[in-house]
Design a protein around this motif. Structure first.
Motif, PDB file in Angstrom:
ATOM      1  N   THR A 184       4.976  -0.811 -13.571  1.00 43.94           N
ATOM      2  CA  THR A 184       3.953  -0.327 -12.647  1.00 43.94           C
ATOM      3  C   THR A 184       2.745  -0.036 -13.220  1.00 43.94           C
ATOM      4  N   SER A 339       1.028   5.422 -12.731  1.00 46.31           N
ATOM      5  CA  SER A 339       0.063   4.923 -11.814  1.00 46.31           C
ATOM      6  C   SER A 339       0.642   5.281 -10.327  1.00 46.31           C
ATOM      7  N   LEU A 340       2.073   5.384 -10.385  1.00 46.06           N
ATOM      8  CA  LEU A 340       2.635   5.787  -9.052  1.00 46.06           C
ATOM      9  C   LEU A 340       3.148   7.250  -9.156  1.00 46.06           C
ATOM     10  N   LYS A 344       0.976   9.584  -4.422  1.00 44.38           N
ATOM     11  CA  LYS A 344       1.172   8.369  -4.118  1.00 44.38           C
ATOM     12  C   LYS A 344       2.575   8.013  -4.295  1.00 44.38           C
ATOM     13  N   ARG A 345       3.558   8.657  -4.901  1.00 49.73           N
ATOM     14  CA  ARG A 345       4.889   8.237  -4.833  1.00 49.73           C
ATOM     15  C   ARG A 345       5.579   8.669  -3.785  1.00 49.73           C
ATOM     16  N   LEU A 348       4.565   6.115  -0.650  1.00 51.67           N
ATOM     17  CA  LEU A 348       4.884   5.021  -0.673  1.00 51.67           C
ATOM     18  C   LEU A 348       6.072   4.553   0.084  1.00 51.67           C
ATOM     19  N   LYS A 369      -4.137  -3.137  -1.319  1.00 50.90           N
ATOM     20  CA  LYS A 369      -4.373  -1.840  -1.834  1.00 50.90           C
ATOM     21  C   LYS A 369      -3.340  -1.531  -2.668  1.00 50.90           C
ATOM     22  N   ILE A 370      -1.983  -1.509  -2.285  1.00 56.04           N
ATOM     23  CA  ILE A 370      -1.050  -1.405  -3.109  1.00 56.04           C
ATOM     24  C   ILE A 370      -0.882  -2.069  -4.385  1.00 56.04           C
TER      25      ILE A 370
END
Length: 372
Positions: A184, A339-340, A344-345, A348, A369-370
């Motif tokens: 990631t 990062s995630l 964000k997580r 997702l 973007k992702i």
């Protein structure tokens, strides 16, 4: 090896001439310069998309070469890339499937209405097969689109995985071999190095993590005249950390960058996607690397590799400049947030589920973007 037979080439040429949305999916030997240039001429002539498999064994890329978009790791994002494709031509590649089996989701990612054509198998000459297709389509004079030289600026401030990737793009030397097992943390590596000097990219080719550091050893022994840069996640590095001792013993010119986010971040993402419910504290602790905290620079020093720990972009850039300029093995520990993580997580899975219902242009923008 022989190229594809004439009948196969003519049948695929006829399918591409018939119109409709088409794509080439390249793998193996097709991802070297001759194959990339032939595929790019076909793309310029017929308007087809050119994709690379998710995890290419070896991909030649950088300024002056045709750029190729890799199929996304996340199945939902791969679905966005392949949406509407009516003809998919495999060149030393297999039809794309999801990395894991997910409840209620197809593992085979080719659209239902898409016809799959096999131009070249791994036992055939991929580049020669693509050249035959170029001739059959009358695309020999087409001008392939080539990646323009470009480097990102020098990153500044608190260190993040994105800034590490930006620094790599800023400093990557000519003819480097880049080993990518950043998981990631390497989401932004592709856009930041697209216009860097020409280099080879070697990636994870299967589900078993831990190949990154040994790959760097092999690359440095095979090509001692070329700089080797290995970008490795902290969790995956612990599977084969003893490779550092081999680097020191053999005095290999390898710069290893360990993204220390203290987590198996990708497995936290996958936990919900594979259908796990009511995950307990004990289960989550198996994906955590904070008890105890690992000090990778110290581990490197204990095995004879010059190691330095960095927490700011300025520190990281100085460390990378020194490592690239100084022979022998080096390790740079990049202390970064996941990062995630956090919001964000949590968002997702919802974003991924929403992709099929969104207008195609919006879905493609979200995909970029992702995972650029």
């Amino acid at each position: 090896p022989e190229a594809a037979d004439d009948a196969t080439v003519q049948a695929i040429a006829q399918a591409l001439r018939a119109g409709g949305k088409a794509a080439l999916l390249l793998g193996g030997q097709a991802l070297r310069e001759p194959g990339l240039r032939a595929a790019a001429r076909i793309a310029a002539h017929r308007g087809v998309k050119v994709f690379a498999e998710v995890f290419p064994t070896r991909l030649e890329r950088g300024a002056g070469l045709p750029a190729v978009e890799r199929i996304a790791y996340l199945a939902e994002l791969a679905g966005v890339q392949l949406a509407g494709i009516e003809h998919l031509v495999l060149v030393d590649a297999k039809a794309p499937v999801s990395f894991f089996a997910y409840p209620g989701k197809k593992s085979y990612l080719v659209p239902d209405a898409c016809t799959v054509h096999q131009l070249a198998t791994p036992a055939q000459d991929a580049a020669a097969s693509l050249e035959k297709l170029v001739q059959a389509l009358g695309a020999a004079q087409a001008q392939p689109a080539l990646q323009a030289p470009a480097r990102p600026g020098r990153p500044r401030g608190k260190l993040t995985a994105e800034k590490v990737c930006k620094a790599v793009g800023h400093l990557l030397p000519e003819n480097a071999i880049v080993i990518d097992e950043a998981i990631t943390s390497g989401l932004m590596l592709a856009p930041f190095t697209a216009g860097a000097p020409r280099h080879d990219l070697i990636t994870l080719t299967g589900g078993a993590i831990g190949q990154g550091l040994p790959n760097a050893v092999g690359a440095a022994i095979a090509c001692p005249e070329r700089p080797v840069l290995a970008l490795i996640g902290d969790g995956t590095s612990m599977y084969t950390i003893q490779a550092l001792w081999t680097m020191a013993r053999e005095k290999l010119n390898v710069v290893s960058v360990i993204f220390n986010n203290a987590s198996y971040s990708v497995l936290n993402v996958e936990l919900e996607r594979v259908g796990a419910e009511k995950v307990g504290v004990k289960a989550l602790s198996q994906l955590d690397l904070t008890g105890p905290v690992i000090h990778f620079a110290q581990l490197a020093q204990g095995m004879g590799v010059h190691g330095v720990r960095t927490t700011t972009a300025e520190e990281f850039v100085r460390a990378l400049e020194h490592a690239l300029a100084t022979p022998g093995p080096h390790l740079i520990e990049a202390v970064v947030p996941q990062s995630l993580s956090g919001l964000k997580r949590k968002l997702l899975p919802w974003l991924l589920r929403s992709l099929p219902s969104l207008p195609p242009a919006v879905a493609r923008a979200l995909k970029r973007k992702i995972a650029p």
